[in-house]
Design a protein around this motif. Structure first.
Motif, PDB file in Angstrom:
ATOM      1  N   VAL A 367       5.028  -0.968 -10.566  1.00 54.50           N
ATOM      2  CA  VAL A 367       3.633  -0.964 -10.108  1.00 54.50           C
ATOM      3  C   VAL A 367       2.820   0.074 -10.880  1.00 54.50           C
ATOM      4  CG1 VAL A 367       2.109  -0.539  -8.145  1.00 54.50           C
ATOM      5  CG2 VAL A 367       4.229  -1.820  -7.819  1.00 54.50           C
ATOM      6  N   LEU A 368       3.410   1.246 -11.121  1.00 56.56           N
ATOM      7  CA  LEU A 368       2.715   2.270 -11.896  1.00 56.56           C
ATOM      8  C   LEU A 368       2.367   1.744 -13.282  1.00 56.56           C
ATOM      9  CD1 LEU A 368       4.841   5.455 -11.008  1.00 56.56           C
ATOM     10  CD2 LEU A 368       2.557   4.893 -10.188  1.00 56.56           C
ATOM     11  N   SER A 369       3.326   1.109 -13.932  1.00 54.44           N
ATOM     12  CA  SER A 369       3.094   0.575 -15.278  1.00 54.44           C
ATOM     13  C   SER A 369       2.015  -0.505 -15.261  1.00 54.44           C
ATOM     14  CB  SER A 369       4.392  -0.001 -15.847  1.00 54.44           C
ATOM     15  OG  SER A 369       5.378   1.004 -15.993  1.00 54.44           O
ATOM     16  N   PHE A 370       2.066  -1.385 -14.260  1.00 54.33           N
ATOM     17  CA  PHE A 370       1.091  -2.474 -14.154  1.00 54.33           C
ATOM     18  C   PHE A 370      -0.333  -1.928 -14.046  1.00 54.33           C
ATOM     19  CE2 PHE A 370      -1.443  -5.352 -11.477  1.00 54.33           C
ATOM     20  CZ  PHE A 370      -1.399  -6.506 -12.249  1.00 54.33           C
ATOM     21  N   VAL A 371      -0.533  -0.940 -13.180  1.00 53.95           N
ATOM     22  CA  VAL A 371      -1.870  -0.371 -12.980  1.00 53.95           C
ATOM     23  C   VAL A 371      -2.335   0.378 -14.225  1.00 53.95           C
ATOM     24  CG1 VAL A 371      -3.226   1.276 -11.632  1.00 53.95           C
ATOM     25  CG2 VAL A 371      -1.604  -0.241 -10.480  1.00 53.95           C
ATOM     26  N   LYS A 380      -0.878  10.385 -13.126  1.00 55.48           N
ATOM     27  CA  LYS A 380      -1.060  11.158 -11.896  1.00 55.48           C
ATOM     28  C   LYS A 380      -1.935  10.410 -10.892  1.00 55.48           C
ATOM     29  CE  LYS A 380      -0.373  15.782 -13.845  1.00 55.48           C
ATOM     30  NZ  LYS A 380       0.866  16.035 -13.098  1.00 55.48           N
ATOM     31  N   GLN A 381      -3.023   9.811 -11.366  1.00 56.63           N
ATOM     32  CA  GLN A 381      -3.894   9.041 -10.465  1.00 56.63           C
ATOM     33  C   GLN A 381      -3.118   7.912  -9.800  1.00 56.63           C
ATOM     34  OE1 GLN A 381      -6.924   7.986 -13.440  1.00 56.63           O
ATOM     35  NE2 GLN A 381      -8.485   8.877 -12.110  1.00 56.63           N
ATOM     36  N   THR A 382      -2.378   7.176 -10.604  1.00 59.69           N
ATOM     37  CA  THR A 382      -1.639   6.029 -10.089  1.00 59.69           C
ATOM     38  C   THR A 382      -0.540   6.470  -9.129  1.00 59.69           C
ATOM     39  OG1 THR A 382      -1.963   5.046 -12.273  1.00 59.69           O
ATOM     40  CG2 THR A 382      -0.530   3.878 -10.770  1.00 59.69           C
ATOM     41  N   ALA A 383       0.179   7.517  -9.504  1.00 55.77           N
ATOM     42  CA  ALA A 383       1.303   7.976  -8.689  1.00 55.77           C
ATOM     43  C   ALA A 383       0.841   8.429  -7.308  1.00 55.77           C
ATOM     44  CB  ALA A 383       2.034   9.106  -9.404  1.00 55.77           C
ATOM     45  N   TRP A 384      -0.173   9.263  -7.247  1.00 55.72           N
ATOM     46  CA  TRP A 384      -0.588   9.783  -5.949  1.00 55.72           C
ATOM     47  C   TRP A 384      -1.320   8.743  -5.102  1.00 55.72           C
ATOM     48  CZ3 TRP A 384       2.190  13.447  -4.430  1.00 55.72           C
ATOM     49  CH2 TRP A 384       2.644  14.438  -5.302  1.00 55.72           C
ATOM     50  N   THR A 385      -1.974   7.774  -5.743  1.00 58.95           N
ATOM     51  CA  THR A 385      -2.573   6.672  -4.981  1.00 58.95           C
ATOM     52  C   THR A 385      -1.481   5.820  -4.343  1.00 58.95           C
ATOM     53  OG1 THR A 385      -4.495   6.589  -6.445  1.00 58.95           O
ATOM     54  CG2 THR A 385      -4.068   4.643  -5.094  1.00 58.95           C
ATOM     55  N   LEU A 386      -0.465   5.500  -5.147  1.00 58.19           N
ATOM     56  CA  LEU A 386       0.657   4.719  -4.613  1.00 58.19           C
ATOM     57  C   LEU A 386       1.380   5.508  -3.523  1.00 58.19           C
ATOM     58  CD1 LEU A 386       2.373   2.162  -4.746  1.00 58.19           C
ATOM     59  CD2 LEU A 386       3.699   3.227  -6.588  1.00 58.19           C
ATOM     60  N   GLY A 387       1.498   6.823  -3.721  1.00 59.86           N
ATOM     61  CA  GLY A 387       2.137   7.660  -2.704  1.00 59.86           C
ATOM     62  C   GLY A 387       1.384   7.630  -1.386  1.00 59.86           C
ATOM     63  N   ALA A 388       0.053   7.649  -1.461  1.00 55.69           N
ATOM     64  CA  ALA A 388      -0.755   7.595  -0.239  1.00 55.69           C
ATOM     65  C   ALA A 388      -0.566   6.263   0.483  1.00 55.69           C
ATOM     66  CB  ALA A 388      -2.229   7.806  -0.586  1.00 55.69           C
ATOM     67  N   ILE A 389      -0.494   5.169  -0.291  1.00 54.18           N
ATOM     68  CA  ILE A 389      -0.249   3.850   0.307  1.00 54.18           C
ATOM     69  C   ILE A 389       1.129   3.811   0.965  1.00 54.18           C
ATOM     70  CG2 ILE A 389       0.094   1.401  -0.243  1.00 54.18           C
ATOM     71  CD1 ILE A 389      -1.992   1.775  -2.497  1.00 54.18           C
ATOM     72  N   ALA A 390       2.127   4.392   0.286  1.00 51.84           N
ATOM     73  CA  ALA A 390       3.490   4.414   0.831  1.00 51.84           C
ATOM     74  C   ALA A 390       3.545   5.188   2.138  1.00 51.84           C
ATOM     75  CB  ALA A 390       4.451   5.030  -0.192  1.00 51.84           C
ATOM     76  N   VAL A 391       2.786   6.276   2.224  1.00 58.31           N
ATOM     77  CA  VAL A 391       2.748   7.050   3.466  1.00 58.31           C
ATOM     78  C   VAL A 391       2.118   6.228   4.584  1.00 58.31           C
ATOM     79  CG1 VAL A 391       1.622   8.999   4.625  1.00 58.31           C
ATOM     80  CG2 VAL A 391       2.747   9.343   2.419  1.00 58.31           C
ATOM     81  N   ALA A 392       0.978   5.611   4.293  1.00 57.70           N
ATOM     82  CA  ALA A 392       0.249   4.862   5.319  1.00 57.70           C
ATOM     83  C   ALA A 392       1.091   3.715   5.886  1.00 57.70           C
ATOM     84  CB  ALA A 392      -1.055   4.327   4.736  1.00 57.70           C
ATOM     85  N   ILE A 393       1.728   2.964   4.998  1.00 59.79           N
ATOM     86  CA  ILE A 393       2.531   1.834   5.468  1.00 59.79           C
ATOM     87  C   ILE A 393       3.866   2.307   6.017  1.00 59.79           C
ATOM     88  CG2 ILE A 393       3.594  -0.361   4.810  1.00 59.79           C
ATOM     89  CD1 ILE A 393       1.478  -0.646   2.651  1.00 59.79           C
ATOM     90  N   GLY A 394       4.409   3.373   5.428  1.00 62.67           N
ATOM     91  CA  GLY A 394       5.695   3.886   5.892  1.00 62.67           C
ATOM     92  C   GLY A 394       5.660   4.353   7.323  1.00 62.67           C
ATOM     93  N   ILE A 395       4.507   4.808   7.788  1.00 60.93           N
ATOM     94  CA  ILE A 395       4.372   5.233   9.181  1.00 60.93           C
ATOM     95  C   ILE A 395       4.718   4.088  10.130  1.00 60.93           C
ATOM     96  CG2 ILE A 395       2.657   5.884  10.930  1.00 60.93           C
ATOM     97  CD1 ILE A 395       1.343   7.632   8.769  1.00 60.93           C
ATOM     98  N   LEU A 396       4.389   2.852   9.724  1.00 66.25           N
ATOM     99  CA  LEU A 396       4.724   1.687  10.558  1.00 66.25           C
ATOM    100  C   LEU A 396       6.236   1.550  10.713  1.00 66.25           C
ATOM    101  CD1 LEU A 396       2.202  -0.932   9.096  1.00 66.25           C
ATOM    102  CD2 LEU A 396       2.018   0.331  11.258  1.00 66.25           C
TER     103      LEU A 396
END
Length: 528
Positions: A367-371, A380-396
């Protein structure tokens, strides 16, 4: 653009490449899933179809993913939408490639949650939190952590804290790029993993006879009984289809084939880099970790203290019972006192954490490579954006873990989906791209010649094996799982909601692929 060479980041060293590829493959499945699968399916009986699947499916798919990845990487593609279109110049190819974005991001999110358990238990081992607990106490300790509704032992925020730390460490690593992040982690994490595992294997195999209660009768067992169970097949059970299905499924899970992450790593290779020998080296490193270390550690340890029948009962009780309940109980009985017991627990869960993180950072790469390649974002932009998404969905996953939310993701993306993508990659690379071009691609820069009979296996045996397996799984597992005939209403609602979240992610990724190709056309860039 077919012959244009696109300059992209590359691996810093051969050893870094091998360790990173092996780290991708060596994961929690080597030390948690493999002992459970082997124990549940007859020990030595399981090992025969396991090694057959490794030779006929595992190694060929390893070469296929390396070949697909390097071929796509030369054309500027670090993810499967572009890679597959580079093999098959058809509008549908890029959309088939969505599987190589969907599977790794889905698995990454729930995998990091499970990975955070290993970080938590590493901490608990150091602090002695699990020492002195009997089986009932250990189950209560584990149950309170994974079930937010059960606050008998752990505070409400405890699993969230360890999950947030795990996500932060993962995306801090990938934000530093290929050589300064992922490769550096592999050079540190993989040796430590093998050192911890080797120390524990030696300690377990030198335990000697232990007294075990079987049906109320005291008897003796030893680690050698565990090795005997693992390597003594019951030939009459080899006709059981479920054993073959379990063994082949384990090969997929353990080698990380059909995920898209191996191909993403291979996209950073040079045309002259070897993939024939490197593919075997990666597979061999994984099997050493799984069979020699994982199999010689967990199974003998549990058999020594619980007997063969007890080990089978523990394995049948749940996917994580052996690793998070039985193994800490084993450590609590080690001679030498609290310090030795704490050190053993620290090394066990520490190696699990290193195994987990070297795999999870790989899952983020497609996903990082694709973006990065299609929208020009920085790492860095891609990594931390993906990390934020992972946190939000991971809470579920944390909130609804005991109601089947994670199980749905693990089955559709982490099990069945792997076979689907592996079949797509195989058909396109071998049959559409062509057997001769495939064989030549595998040998560009090769330091060895792949045995000629493997061309026949790659062309006919592996695809046939995959087709049969996918149809078999669909009938025996996928359809019953989809229908949820015996599920409770409460869990059914959660599981359907879980599927809905996955569907939204899939649709968004398809839309992103469409947008990316539209941008390419407007920029005058033709793919592959």
């Amino acid at each position: 653009m077919a012959d244009e060479v696109v300059h992209r980041e590359q691996w810093g060293s051969r050893i870094g490449l091998i360790l990173a590829m092996a780290g991708n493959a060596v994961g929690l499945g080597n030390f948690l899933r493999f002992p459970v699968q082997a124990t549940e399916n007859g020990g030595g009986t399981f090992m025969i179809p396991y090694f057959i699947a490794f030779l006929l499916v595992g190694i060929p798919l390893m070469w296929i993913e390396w070949g697909v990845g390097r071929h796509g990487g030369e054309r500027g593609h670090g993810s499967t939408p572009g890679m597959l279109e580079a093999l098959w110049h058809h509008p549908v190819a890029k959309y088939l490639g969505v599987l190589g974005l969907f599977m790794p991001i889905i698995v990454l999110i729930y995998y990091c949650y499970i990975e955070s358990w290993t970080l938590a238990w590493t901490f608990f081992s150091l602090t002695g939190a699990t020492q002195g607990l009997d089986e009932a106490g250990m189950r209560a300790f584990f149950g309170s952590y994974v079930n937010l509704q059960n606050g008998t032992v752990h505070g409400f925020w405890t699993p969230f804290i360890f999950f947030f730390i795990t996500i932060a460490v993962n995306f801090w690593v990938v934000s530093h790029g290929l050589t300064r992040g992922i490769e550096r982690l592999a050079k540190i994490g993989m040796p430590l993993l093998f050192i911890f595992a080797a120390i524990l294997v030696v300690r377990v195999l030198t335990l000697g006879d232990q007294t075990v209660m079987v049906n109320g009768v005291a008897t003796t067992s030893s680690p050698l009984a565990g090795l005997d169970f693992m390597y003594s097949p019951d030939w009459s059970k080899l006709t059981d289809p479920s054993v073959w299905l379990a063994a082949t499924g384990q090969i997929f899970f353990t080698l990380s084939v059909g995920m898209g992450s191996l191909a993403a790593y291979a996209s950073y290779l040079r045309k002259t880099d070897d993939i024939a020998l490197s593919g075997i080296a990666t597979a061999a490193t994984n099997e050493t970790a799984e069979v020699v270390l994982g199999g010689s550690l967990a199974i003998p340890a549990v058999v020594a203290f619980f007997g063969v029948s007890g080990a089978v009962a523990i394995a049948s009780g749940g996917s994580f019972d052996l690793g998070f309940i039985a193994m800490p109980l084993v450590f609590n009985q080690l001679p030498g006192g609290a310090i030795i017991q704490s050190a053993a627990g620290f090394m066990w869960f520490g190696l699990l954490f290193f195994a987990g993180i070297t795999s999870s950072v790989a899952m983020s790469t497609p996903v990082l490579s694709f973006v990065e390649e299609n929208w020009g974002w920085t790492r860095k932009q891609t990594a931390w954006t993906l990390g934020a998404i992972a946190v939000a969905i991971g809470i579920l996953h944390i909130v609804y873990n005991t109601r089947g939310f994670l199980d749905e993701w693990d089955y559709w993306a982490g099990t069945f989906g792997l076979v689907v993508l592996a079949l797509v990659e195989t058909v396109l690379f071998v049959w559409v791209f062509g057997p001769e071009k495939m064989w030549a691609e595998l040998h560009h820069g090769a330091q060895i010649r792949i045995p000629r009979f493997y061309k026949f296996i790659l062309t006919y045996v592996t695809p046939t094996f995959l087709i049969i397996m996918m149809l078999w799984w669909f009938k025996e597992d996928a359809l019953p799982t989809l229908l949820m005939a015996d599920e409770t209403p409460e869990r059914s609602v959660v599981r359907w909601a879980s599927r809905g979240v996955m569907l939204v992610i899939l649709v968004l990724q398809l839309l992103l692929i469409r947008a990316a190709w539209k941008r390419r056309r407007l920029a005058g860039k033709e793919v592959a």
